[in-house]
Design a protein around this motif. Structure first.
Motif, PDB file in Angstrom:
ATOM      1  N   ALA A   1       0.595  -1.087  -0.218  1.00  0.00           N
ATOM      2  CA  ALA A   1      -0.168   0.066   0.287  1.00  0.00           C
ATOM      3  C   ALA A   1       1.035   1.214   0.204  1.00  0.00           C
ATOM      4  O   ALA A   1       0.427   2.420  -0.716  1.00  0.00           O
ATOM      5  CB  ALA A   1      -0.698   0.043   0.912  1.00  0.00           C
ATOM      6  N   ILE A   2       1.539   1.580   0.654  1.00  0.00           N
ATOM      7  CA  ILE A   2       3.166   2.552   0.678  1.00  0.00           C
ATOM      8  C   ILE A   2       3.683   2.797  -0.565  1.00  0.00           C
ATOM      9  O   ILE A   2       3.472   3.831  -1.116  1.00  0.00           O
ATOM     10  CB  ILE A   2       3.639   2.430   2.293  1.00  0.00           C
ATOM     11  CG1 ILE A   2       3.010   2.366   3.328  1.00  0.00           C
ATOM     12  CG2 ILE A   2       5.009   3.625   1.806  1.00  0.00           C
ATOM     13  CD1 ILE A   2       4.569   1.741   4.243  1.00  0.00           C
ATOM     14  N   ARG A   3       3.779   1.304  -0.933  1.00  0.00           N
ATOM     15  CA  ARG A   3       4.795   1.897  -2.924  1.00  0.00           C
ATOM     16  C   ARG A   3       3.633   1.933  -3.440  1.00  0.00           C
ATOM     17  O   ARG A   3       4.239   2.660  -4.854  1.00  0.00           O
ATOM     18  CB  ARG A   3       5.191  -0.030  -2.649  1.00  0.00           C
ATOM     19  CG  ARG A   3       6.552  -0.623  -2.225  1.00  0.00           C
ATOM     20  CD  ARG A   3       6.452  -1.148  -3.072  1.00  0.00           C
ATOM     21  NE  ARG A   3       5.802  -3.062  -2.895  1.00  0.00           N
ATOM     22  CZ  ARG A   3       6.492  -3.693  -1.743  1.00  0.00           C
ATOM     23  NH1 ARG A   3       7.409  -3.185  -0.763  1.00  0.00           N
ATOM     24  NH2 ARG A   3       5.514  -4.145  -1.254  1.00  0.00           N
ATOM     25  N   ARG A   4       2.338   2.374  -3.294  1.00  0.00           N
ATOM     26  CA  ARG A   4       1.393   2.715  -4.423  1.00  0.00           C
ATOM     27  C   ARG A   4       1.070   3.960  -4.136  1.00  0.00           C
ATOM     28  O   ARG A   4       0.299   4.428  -5.122  1.00  0.00           O
ATOM     29  CB  ARG A   4      -0.183   1.436  -4.277  1.00  0.00           C
ATOM     30  CG  ARG A   4       0.128   0.888  -5.162  1.00  0.00           C
ATOM     31  CD  ARG A   4      -1.035  -0.497  -4.592  1.00  0.00           C
ATOM     32  NE  ARG A   4      -1.018  -2.113  -5.519  1.00  0.00           N
ATOM     33  CZ  ARG A   4      -0.931  -2.249  -6.426  1.00  0.00           C
ATOM     34  NH1 ARG A   4      -1.384  -1.475  -7.389  1.00  0.00           N
ATOM     35  NH2 ARG A   4      -0.744  -3.875  -6.682  1.00  0.00           N
ATOM     36  N   ILE A   5       1.822   4.320  -3.016  1.00  0.00           N
ATOM     37  CA  ILE A   5       1.740   6.036  -3.288  1.00  0.00           C
ATOM     38  C   ILE A   5       2.306   6.934  -4.102  1.00  0.00           C
ATOM     39  O   ILE A   5       4.098   6.937  -4.580  1.00  0.00           O
ATOM     40  CB  ILE A   5       2.105   6.678  -1.987  1.00  0.00           C
ATOM     41  CG1 ILE A   5       0.900   5.980  -0.504  1.00  0.00           C
ATOM     42  CG2 ILE A   5       2.053   8.149  -1.765  1.00  0.00           C
ATOM     43  CD1 ILE A   5       1.263   6.052   0.699  1.00  0.00           C
ATOM     44  N   ASP A   6       2.251   8.001  -4.793  1.00  0.00           N
ATOM     45  CA  ASP A   6       3.015   8.301  -5.524  1.00  0.00           C
ATOM     46  C   ASP A   6       4.211   9.281  -4.826  1.00  0.00           C
ATOM     47  O   ASP A   6       4.057   9.729  -4.138  1.00  0.00           O
ATOM     48  CB  ASP A   6       2.117   9.792  -6.700  1.00  0.00           C
ATOM     49  CG  ASP A   6       2.485  10.457  -7.167  1.00  0.00           C
ATOM     50  OD1 ASP A   6       3.304   9.995  -7.902  1.00  0.00           O
ATOM     51  OD2 ASP A   6       2.891  11.632  -7.196  1.00  0.00           O
TER      52      ASP A   6
END
Length: 327
Positions: free
Chosen positions: A158-163
């Protein structure tokens, strides 16, 4: 042989691939990726890699499809889509959205006359089953679940999907004071924030707004907003050196009473200590794929969870072998 397909080839899928090798009643037929298939190298000799666009052409060649995607954005779309074509197993782990996910998948699986087992892993999954059994045995009491210390794959994803985020690891850490109180039979009332903290190690893209990324992490619904969360920004080299592994674990406890005067107190505790979260979770997915296959052979259909699986369906042993060796 139960013919298995895998969608995606991240850590979880590689864990499932390794588990299939340990199960002589199964064979890996194909791996599907959104990437260029030529860029994906699997560990199992002779197994082809195909683009996800090719999945429909394998409808009669695969008995169960294991979905290795993340819960944030992949599985809500992929599981219903592929449940219409195949028997499927996923590891959807956003607890608050499981009822919604179940309803969507159930409709699709019934339409395709297939079995779909969702939210398979150690939590949700194994720990869910243990909570249910413990509650049935001690109906008067409280359940407590502690995760970690370890890397959460779903939260890291979920963190890796943050821009602006290049890579990340998120550790879930039990609060020792709370865990000790439960083990001591104090039967405490604990808030989400009192039971765990979350620690994030983030590699940001060059020039990214670090303050915005930290704010998005700490305010992310269902993931971080109810926890005391610490965010560290580190280099890619430090992440690989100090946080390259994927350990995890946890505890499920049930504290309850028995007796006519409720005079006797009991604590049930189950624990896990894992060197590799994805390999262990992949092993659960593979066992549940066997159960899905057996249920489909009996003519069942629709969406299922770990609560709906007969324990014997998980095993490659015959009923006679189970009674002789494990009962």
């Amino acid at each position: 042989m139960i013919r298995i397909g895998i969608i995606g080839y991240g850590n979880l899928s590689r864990g499932a691939e390794a588990a299939i090798r340990q199960n002589p009643d199964m064979e890996l037929v194909a791996v599907f990726s959104r990437r260029d298939p030529k860029s994906v190298k699997v560990k199992t000799e002779g197994v082809g890699v195909y683009h996800v666009d090719d999945i429909p052409s394998f409808k009669d060649k695969i008995d169960v499809m294991i979905l290795g995607g993340g819960s944030a954005t992949d599985l809500p779309e992929q599981t219903p889509k592929y449940a219409e074509m195949f028997n499927v197993v996923d590891s959807f782990d956003t607890h608050a959205r499981i009822p919604e996910h179940f309803a969507n998948v159930d409709e699709a699986a019934k339409k395709g006359n297939n079995i779909a087992v969702i939210s398979v892993g150690w939590d949700p999954g194994m720990f869910s089953l243990l909570r249910m059994v413990s509650t049935a045995i001690l109906p008067e009491g409280n359940n407590y679940t502690f995760w970690g210390k370890g890397v959460s794959q779903g939260h890291s994803d979920a963190i890796r999907r943050i821009d602006g985020v290049k890579d990340a690891r998120q550790y879930t850490i039990p609060v020792d004071k709370a865990l000790d109180a439960v083990r001591n039979g104090e039967n405490p009332t604990l808030s989400t924030r009192e039971m765990h903290t979350r620690e994030c190690f983030v590699v940001a893209e060059e020039g990214a707004d670090l303050a915005r990324i930290e704010k998005e992490i700490k305010e992310m619904p269902n993931y971080f907003d109810q926890y005391d969360t610490t965010v560290h920004f580190i280099s890619e080299e430090e992440l690989l050196e100090k946080h390259g592994g994927l350990p995890h674990g946890g505890f499920v406890l049930r504290s309850g009473v028995t007796g006519l005067e409720k005079e006797n107190h009991h604590v049930i505790e189950y624990s896990l200590k894992l060197d590799s979260n994805p390999e262990f979770t992949g092993s659960i997915l593979v066992a549940v794929a066997r159960a899905a296959y057996k249920m489909k052979q009996r003519g069942d259909k629709g969406c299922k969870t770990i609560f709906d699986i007969a324990p014997a369906d998980l095993s490659a042993m015959s009923p006679e072998e189970l009674r002789a060796h494990l009962l």
